[in-house]
Scaffold this active site. Sequence first.
Site, PDB file in Angstrom:
ATOM      1  N   HIS A 226       3.960   3.818  12.684  1.00 21.26           N
ATOM      2  CA  HIS A 226       2.871   4.811  12.769  1.00 21.26           C
ATOM      3  C   HIS A 226       3.260   6.024  13.606  1.00 21.26           C
ATOM      4  O   HIS A 226       2.410   6.655  14.229  1.00 21.26           O
ATOM      5  CB  HIS A 226       1.586   4.181  13.343  1.00 21.26           C
ATOM      6  CG  HIS A 226       0.831   3.359  12.347  1.00 21.26           C
ATOM      7  ND1 HIS A 226      -0.532   3.181  12.414  1.00 21.26           N
ATOM      8  CD2 HIS A 226       1.232   2.662  11.247  1.00 21.26           C
ATOM      9  CE1 HIS A 226      -0.932   2.412  11.405  1.00 21.26           C
ATOM     10  NE2 HIS A 226       0.135   2.088  10.693  1.00 21.26           N
TER      11      HIS A 226
ATOM     12  N   HIS B 100       0.828  -1.207   0.000  1.00 26.29           N
ATOM     13  CA  HIS B 100       0.000   0.000   0.000  1.00 26.29           C
ATOM     14  C   HIS B 100       0.862   1.257   0.000  1.00 26.29           C
ATOM     15  O   HIS B 100       1.891   1.342   0.659  1.00 26.29           O
ATOM     16  CB  HIS B 100      -1.015  -0.004   1.149  1.00 26.29           C
ATOM     17  CG  HIS B 100      -0.460   0.084   2.535  1.00 26.29           C
ATOM     18  ND1 HIS B 100      -0.222   1.281   3.176  1.00 26.29           N
ATOM     19  CD2 HIS B 100      -0.127  -0.880   3.425  1.00 26.29           C
ATOM     20  CE1 HIS B 100       0.223   1.055   4.400  1.00 26.29           C
ATOM     21  NE2 HIS B 100       0.301  -0.258   4.572  1.00 26.29           N
TER      22      HIS B 100
ATOM     23  N   ASP C 123       5.821   1.870   6.769  1.00 19.33           N
ATOM     24  CA  ASP C 123       4.539   1.195   6.585  1.00 19.33           C
ATOM     25  C   ASP C 123       3.721   2.037   5.619  1.00 19.33           C
ATOM     26  O   ASP C 123       3.072   2.992   6.049  1.00 19.33           O
ATOM     27  CB  ASP C 123       3.848   1.044   7.939  1.00 19.33           C
ATOM     28  CG  ASP C 123       2.475   0.419   7.861  1.00 19.33           C
ATOM     29  OD1 ASP C 123       2.148  -0.163   6.816  1.00 19.33           O
ATOM     30  OD2 ASP C 123       1.716   0.543   8.842  1.00 19.33           O
TER      31      ASP C 123
ATOM     32  N   GLU D  37      -5.133   1.725   2.582  1.00 22.53           N
ATOM     33  CA  GLU D  37      -5.044   0.574   3.485  1.00 22.53           C
ATOM     34  C   GLU D  37      -5.242   0.993   4.930  1.00 22.53           C
ATOM     35  O   GLU D  37      -5.883   0.291   5.711  1.00 22.53           O
ATOM     36  CB  GLU D  37      -3.684  -0.115   3.305  1.00 22.53           C
ATOM     37  CG  GLU D  37      -3.556  -1.454   4.026  1.00 22.53           C
ATOM     38  CD  GLU D  37      -2.984  -1.350   5.434  1.00 22.53           C
ATOM     39  OE1 GLU D  37      -2.872  -2.397   6.101  1.00 22.53           O
ATOM     40  OE2 GLU D  37      -2.648  -0.232   5.887  1.00 22.53           O
ATOM     41  N   GLU D  38      -4.671   2.144   5.287  1.00 17.02           N
ATOM     42  CA  GLU D  38      -4.673   2.569   6.683  1.00 17.02           C
ATOM     43  C   GLU D  38      -6.059   2.969   7.202  1.00 17.02           C
ATOM     44  O   GLU D  38      -6.243   3.136   8.403  1.00 17.02           O
ATOM     45  CB  GLU D  38      -3.699   3.745   6.878  1.00 17.02           C
ATOM     46  CG  GLU D  38      -2.242   3.425   6.577  1.00 17.02           C
ATOM     47  CD  GLU D  38      -1.623   2.471   7.583  1.00 17.02           C
ATOM     48  OE1 GLU D  38      -2.318   2.043   8.519  1.00 17.02           O
ATOM     49  OE2 GLU D  38      -0.430   2.159   7.426  1.00 17.02           O
TER      50      GLU D  38
END
Length: 339
Positions: free
Chosen positions: A309, A60, A168, A198-199
């Site tokens: 994150h 992603h 990520d 995606e998140e």
Amino acid sequence: MYLKELTELDGVSGNERLVREFISEKIKDKVDDMKTDVLGNLIAFKKGTKGKRKIVLAAHMDEVGFMITNIEDDGTLSFAPVGGVETQVMPGKVVRVNGKIFGAIGYKAIHLQEKDQILKPPSIDQLRIYIGAKSKEEASKLVKIGDYVSFTTAYSEENNRAVGKAFDDRAGCSVLMEIAQMNERYEDDLYFAFVVQEEVGLRGSAVVVEQIHPDIAIVIEGTTAGDDPELPEYQWATHLGDGPAITFMHRGYVVNKRVYESIVAVAQKHSIPHQAKRRTAGGTDAARFARTGAGTAAGVVSVPSRYIHSPVSMIDLNDYSNTVLLIRKILEEGEAFAR
């Protein structure tokens, strides 16, 4: 390897354009076909030498970040998180609005806080972004409600570790780009899916499934490292330096056993360092691949990332290179993989 360029681009969920354009420019001459769908997924294709199966490699493009929700009378900006960002990591961080307006996330100075405030993280409504504007009118000339906000961390390397934002899943995007740019063709038809959003709910991958109807999907991710301060070893999910992490289960999905065992077998066959992701929290696009339409046998291979994150994450570059190697070897197995 494109880690530096990818991580320094702004690409909060729903605003992945710069990431998509960069990837497209770098791989367009190495694939047979490429398109961007309505949702914003970039899908590239390489024809296989036998073409009996369709394999999707997915990563992603989006990262966690923020959106402006209000412009206050004093010129500061209220905001909301896009994806899972904890307020503990926000105060004092430099951010970028719309890719060009720099600001800082502010909170009440520690000297003015009550004791109970010091001992607990602030709520999102107690934080503001300061961009140097002195009034709502002045700030409104620079930004508007709905504008995207990203962290601004510069990429760096030291002692075979890399530090930056958005590993990520820009680490996964970089892996896919390396595979796409190799001159090899494999037995299976190969799709590279650089997916969006995606998140915020695994949204892009569902659209990819409906377009391709793959036989196998392998999601390449950046995942949680467990070797954080004060966290006992029995609670570690992964460890930096132990190789790519192979997921057997996570939130919303028990990984297809045939695919999981085949990934492990390839790693063992070629003596590639690897580890199991031992904690099952978090989710990936593999769950969406498995549950959409008729379903796809999906697996997950991840680059461990410490402080995920947050504005500053860390990966081990050997883990990254071994992830590239593992995916290459999986593809070289051809029809023997996951049979």
